[in-house]
Scaffold this motif. Sequence first.
Motif, short mmCIF file in Angstrom:
data_model
loop_
_atom_site.label_atom_id
_atom_site.label_comp_id
_atom_site.label_asym_id
_atom_site.label_seq_id
_atom_site.Cartn_x
_atom_site.Cartn_y
_atom_site.Cartn_z
N LYS A 38 37.76 46.25 34.89
CA LYS A 38 37.85 44.81 35.19
C LYS A 38 36.82 44.36 36.21
O LYS A 38 36.31 43.25 36.12
N GLU A 39 36.50 45.23 37.18
CA GLU A 39 35.51 44.88 38.20
C GLU A 39 34.15 44.61 37.58
O GLU A 39 33.33 43.92 38.17
N VAL A 40 33.91 45.19 36.42
CA VAL A 40 32.63 45.02 35.75
C VAL A 40 32.69 43.88 34.75
O VAL A 40 31.89 42.94 34.80
N TYR A 41 33.65 43.92 33.82
CA TYR A 41 33.59 42.96 32.72
C TYR A 41 34.06 41.56 33.07
O TYR A 41 33.57 40.59 32.49
N LEU A 42 34.98 41.40 34.01
CA LEU A 42 35.44 40.03 34.33
C LEU A 42 34.32 39.14 34.88
O LEU A 42 34.12 38.03 34.38
N PRO A 43 33.55 39.59 35.89
CA PRO A 43 32.47 38.71 36.35
C PRO A 43 31.37 38.51 35.30
O PRO A 43 30.76 37.44 35.24
#
Length: 95
Positions: free
Chosen positions: A70-75
């Motif tokens: 999530k830390e990668v794909y959300l932003p």
Amino acid sequence: TDIDMIVMQHIFNYEIEGKKYEKVSSLVVKGKSYNETAMAGTVGLPLGIVAKLVLTDQLKLAGVKVPVMKEVYLPVLEELKTKGIAFSEKEVSLK
């Protein structure tokens, strides 16, 4: 003079508490020109966004990572939306 276009569709069927559902997720991205292609926007741009996040210390991960965190794909998805690249989703209840 050709321009490219990316078309993707994912169909998910699932069941929760005995009730069946279907979710359809679709993406259509058209290239703007021979130089600004849909492929570059959907493949190169996410990589560039991640590089920017790392270089500006907004992403604090080290080493090689799979982009399912999530830390990668959300932003990345949020910034892609600002560039007009986003899936549209439709969910229906099945009988």
